[in-house]
Motif scaffolding. Structure first.
Motif, PDB file in Angstrom:
ATOM      1  N   PRO A 197      -7.699   3.415  -0.055  1.00 32.97           N
ATOM      2  CA  PRO A 197      -6.680   4.179   0.318  1.00 32.97           C
ATOM      3  C   PRO A 197      -6.120   5.049  -1.086  1.00 32.97           C
ATOM      4  CG  PRO A 197      -6.078   2.082   0.760  1.00 32.97           C
ATOM      5  CD  PRO A 197      -7.255   1.896  -0.025  1.00 32.97           C
ATOM      6  N   GLN A 250     -11.143   8.925   4.333  1.00 35.05           N
ATOM      7  CA  GLN A 250      -9.693   8.684   5.076  1.00 35.05           C
ATOM      8  C   GLN A 250      -9.617   9.410   6.490  1.00 35.05           C
ATOM      9  OE1 GLN A 250      -6.201   8.323   2.924  1.00 35.05           O
ATOM     10  NE2 GLN A 250      -7.566   8.399   0.972  1.00 35.05           N
ATOM     11  N   ARG A 284       1.177   3.873  -2.839  1.00 33.00           N
ATOM     12  CA  ARG A 284       0.958   5.569  -2.607  1.00 33.00           C
ATOM     13  C   ARG A 284       2.211   6.077  -3.288  1.00 33.00           C
ATOM     14  NH1 ARG A 284      -1.832   6.977   2.999  1.00 33.00           N
ATOM     15  NH2 ARG A 284      -3.572   5.666   2.775  1.00 33.00           N
ATOM     16  N   ASP A 317       3.211   9.937   8.511  1.00 36.11           N
ATOM     17  CA  ASP A 317       2.974   9.051   7.404  1.00 36.11           C
ATOM     18  C   ASP A 317       3.212   9.631   6.070  1.00 36.11           C
ATOM     19  OD1 ASP A 317       0.761   6.797   6.611  1.00 36.11           O
ATOM     20  OD2 ASP A 317       0.382   8.677   5.284  1.00 36.11           O
ATOM     21  N   GLN A 318       3.699   8.491   5.130  1.00 38.60           N
ATOM     22  CA  GLN A 318       4.252   8.953   3.933  1.00 38.60           C
ATOM     23  C   GLN A 318       3.400   9.835   2.991  1.00 38.60           C
ATOM     24  OE1 GLN A 318       5.732   5.747   1.607  1.00 38.60           O
ATOM     25  NE2 GLN A 318       7.496   5.724   2.656  1.00 38.60           N
ATOM     26  N   ALA A 319       2.101   9.335   2.984  1.00 42.25           N
ATOM     27  CA  ALA A 319       1.017   9.932   2.228  1.00 42.25           C
ATOM     28  C   ALA A 319       0.615  11.418   2.817  1.00 42.25           C
ATOM     29  CB  ALA A 319      -0.051   9.280   2.109  1.00 42.25           C
ATOM     30  N   MET A 371       3.706  13.530   2.227  1.00 42.28           N
ATOM     31  CA  MET A 371       3.783  13.832   0.373  1.00 42.28           C
ATOM     32  C   MET A 371       2.735  15.179   0.274  1.00 42.28           C
ATOM     33  SD  MET A 371       3.699  11.401  -2.576  1.00 42.28           S
ATOM     34  CE  MET A 371       5.328  10.688  -2.265  1.00 42.28           C
ATOM     35  N   SER A 384       0.810  -1.086   0.050  1.00 48.14           N
ATOM     36  CA  SER A 384      -0.033  -0.032  -0.082  1.00 48.14           C
ATOM     37  C   SER A 384       0.832   1.256  -0.033  1.00 48.14           C
ATOM     38  CB  SER A 384      -0.850  -0.044   1.343  1.00 48.14           C
ATOM     39  OG  SER A 384      -1.570   1.179   1.300  1.00 48.14           O
ATOM     40  N   PHE A 385       1.745   1.047   1.024  1.00 44.68           N
ATOM     41  CA  PHE A 385       2.592   2.404   0.792  1.00 44.68           C
ATOM     42  C   PHE A 385       3.538   2.515  -0.473  1.00 44.68           C
ATOM     43  CE2 PHE A 385       3.361   2.494   5.702  1.00 44.68           C
ATOM     44  CZ  PHE A 385       2.208   3.553   5.729  1.00 44.68           C
TER      45      PHE A 385
END
Lengths: 405, 268
Positions: free
Chosen positions: B89, B53, A10, B191-193, B196, A6-7
């Motif tokens: 996601p 989310q 993304r 968190d990466q998202a 970003m 998932s990561f």
């Protein structure tokens, strides 16, 4: 799907988004394409081809397709410090100057070159050197169309707006003087036509103007319903011109009255070719038309879809051949009587491909024993720098030479 | 293929130009509104996904705290949570990606419509699907003394306000967007998202502001109008009430090997 994938997904979507942003940015940024096509013309008895494109003007030998070599008084080729032959080539004097119109003869030994970048230069024809390279003469706008010279007056249309008549009697001293101007709300993209003291000015604002060439007095103007991107053709007191309104017009040169008009499939961009009493017109959908002209107005004789893309260049009619060149990268040889393809000795249509869109007008070079040109040549200019000029045998379509940068 | 999108857009801009008194700026504004309205379902889907989310964010955080030393388990629980809540996601990104071809066609349509040189105008030939529109060519591309086909640097000094407006409105639009849940990964890092999104929220206004220095003024006007409409859209989109944090309870899912039925996270 686990969290790692998932990561990872993304991350890839994030990268894709950034790429999309970059794509949008590149799509939005104006690409450095040339504003217009090359200006080409024939110079002197030698039928040398002068091409003005981007940041250079070059004189090309029609026999070899190479730049003309400069010679001294004894006729010997002049060489530079490295022993290389010096050639007739004028680079941009400041690196940023761009030329798209061929220089015009001023007198026997010099020419006037008008740059797109709002400058005027005087060119020594023998040496290919700019007299006033360091300064030039400032112009108020960009020049796309070749100006028209009549004695001491030069008529310059600017691509943004207005046409100005300049007194160029003192141009040797870097001085030109505005005599009069025609103010227009759109640009002038085609050369004005001078006939018997009357200047006919085609304008992008849909209007064809007729002016007293000496005084600038407006004699008449005609609304032609669409932008006029080409110079009219004159014959027997009548003007013939096409417009972006998908029409060809016949206009009285004395009062601007529209005598007749005929519809076309798409925009008519280039100047029609008039041979005897037939007007050959090409449009931006690739159609070619033949119209009879006379007291009955424009009479369509035939029309053919010849090319898959638009035809901007003026058709060439020589002998039994009607030649058109298209944006689809092909040059077509047609029968002027009905528009059907001319055939070669094997029975195949004479149709030659070049390596780029053809937008500039074509040239015809006459045969000459003294110049070692045994047969007439057709010169085609493409938008591809590798094939800026291509010479074909006019009769057979056989490729003779290519000039590229 | 590309012409199937581009040519109708070019035709529409020209049609609007004729309907709105030959005013190209008004045409760009109305054109932008129309396109934004047409792509609104995609925008709504994107916003719903982001809000969904947001709703699961507190549960996600609890899971991250609970399984901070077991990434595999955390992954299983997160996926179970997403499934339970019906959250994709990637649901916020896909509509955006679908919109990009439309956006690029829109930009190019404006560039073609504003054609100011022979080669640009040649590119416009054959793109007007309604023949009667030809008489409008070339469009009047001067507005407030600015040539809309040129970048701000080649226009009067006041044109330099446009890149600034692009920057500010892009940033305001980002601020109006539903922000992603503030979560941390198992190792305590952001968190990466989320990271970003935050960095894009900073970078994109700067990038577009900078690019606007070389965009034609007409495109900058489009960006400003588009951003303002985006801000309004984000504001008027109904916001679902977030559940109070006290009501959120995360239950541990059962391993699949031990429990034949899929695990569920409950919200009491």
């Amino acid at each position: 799907m686990n969290i790692r994938s998932s990561f990872a997904l993304r991350r890839w979507v994030g990268v894709a988004l950034l790429l999309c942003v970059a794509l949008v940015a590149s799509a939005c940024t104006s690409t450095p394409i040339d504003p217009t096509w090359a200006g080409i013309s024939l110079v002197g008895d030698g039928q040398n081809i002068l091409i003005a494109f981007e940041n250079q003007m070059t004189l090309i030998n029609p026999t070899t397709g190479r730049p003309v070599e400069l010679r001294d008084a004894e006729g010997q080729v002049r060489v530079d410090d490295q022993g290389n032959a010096r050639v007739w080539n004028i680079p941009s004097p400041d690196g940023g100057t761009k030329f798209y119109t061929s220089p015009l003869p001023l007198d026997e030994g010099s020419m006037l070159a008008l740059a797109y970048t709002k400058k005027l230069y005087r060119v020594d024809l023998a040496s290919g050197v700019l007299y006033n390279a360091t300064t030039g003469v400032d112009l108020p706008g960009q020049v796309i169309a070749a100006p028209t010279i009549n004695g001491d007056l030069m008529y310059v249309g600017f691509s943004e707006r207005n046409l100005i008549a300049y007194d160029i009697s003192d141009v040797q001293n870097n001085s030109i003087t505005e005599v009069w101007r025609l103010e227009t709300d759109h640009g002038i993209w085609a050369s004005p036509l001078l006939v018997e003291g009357v200047l006919y000015v085609p304008c992008m604002n849909h209007t064809l103007y007729a002016l007293n060439a000496e005084t600038g007095e407006l004699l008449w103007s005609a609304d032609l319903q669409g932008a006029i991107t080409s110079t009219p053709v004159f014959q027997n007191g009548r003007l013939y011109v096409g417009t972006l309104a998908r029409k060809v017009f016949e206009i009285s040169a004395s009062d601007g009255q529209i005598l007749s008009e005929s519809a076309t499939q798409d925009w008519v961009w280039g100047t029609p070719a008039l041979v005897e009493n037939t007007l050959y017109v090409a449009d931006m959908a690739g159609y070619v038309y033949a119209f009879g002209i006379g007291d009955g107005g424009l009479t369509q004789q035939w029309s053919q879809q010849v090319a898959t893309k638009g035809i901007r260049a003026t058709p060439v009619v020589v002998g039994d051949a009607l030649i058109v060149a298209s944006r689809d990268t092909y040059v077509y040889w047609l029968n002027p009587a009905d528009g059907s393809p001319l055939l070669d000795t094997e029975g195949s249509p004479i149709k030659r491909q070049v390596n780029g869109e053809v937008l500039a007008d074509m040239l015809v070079i006459n045969p000459s024993e003294g110049l070692d040109i045994p047969e007439p040549l057709l010169i085609v200019s493409t938008m591809n720098r590798a094939e800026l000029l291509v010479a074909f045998a006019l009769d057979t379509g056989q490729r003779q030479w290519v000039y590229g940068r | 293929m590309w012409d199937l999108i581009l040519n109708p857009f070019v035709t529409l801009i020209t049609l609007l130009y004729s309907m709105l008194g030959n005013n190209i700026v008004l045409a760009i504004v109305v054109f932008t509104i129309l396109i934004r309205v047409l792509t609104y379902p995609l925008t709504i889907q994107q916003q719903r996904s982001m809000r969904a989310q947001q709703e699961v964010a507190p549960k996600l955080k609890k899971l991250q705290e609970k399984y901070k030393n077991d990434r595999e388990k955390l992954a299983q629980e997160q996926m179970a949570l997403y499934k339970e809540a019906g959250v994709n996601p990637l649901g916020g990104c896909l509509p955006m990606i679908i919109q990009f071809p439309i956006l690029i066609a829109l930009y190019q349509a404006i560039i073609y419509s504003l054609a100011s040189t022979p080669t640009q105008l040649i590119g416009l030939s054959g793109r007007l699907l309604i023949p009667g529109l030809d008489h409008l060519i070339p469009l009047n591309n001067v507005w407030l003394g600015m040539d809309l086909t040129l970048p701000p640097t080649s226009n009067p000094i006041w044109a330099m306000a446009l890149p600034l407006l692009v920057l500010v409105t892009t940033w305001l639009q980002y601020k109006a967007m539903p922000q992603p849940p503030k979560t941390t990964s198992a190792d305590g890092k952001p968190d990466q998202a989320q990271a970003m999104t935050q960095s894009m929220g900073t970078m994109m206004p700067l990038m577009f502001g900078f690019f606007s220095l070389s965009f034609s003024v007409g495109l900058s006007i489009y960006f400003v109008v588009g951003n303002i409409i985006g801000i309004i859209q984000y504001r008027i989109t109904p916001k679902p009430a977030a559940p109070p944090p006290s009501e959120i309870v995360v239950e541990e899912s059962k391993p699949k090997r031990q429990e034949p039925k899929p695990s569920k996270a409950k919200v009491k």
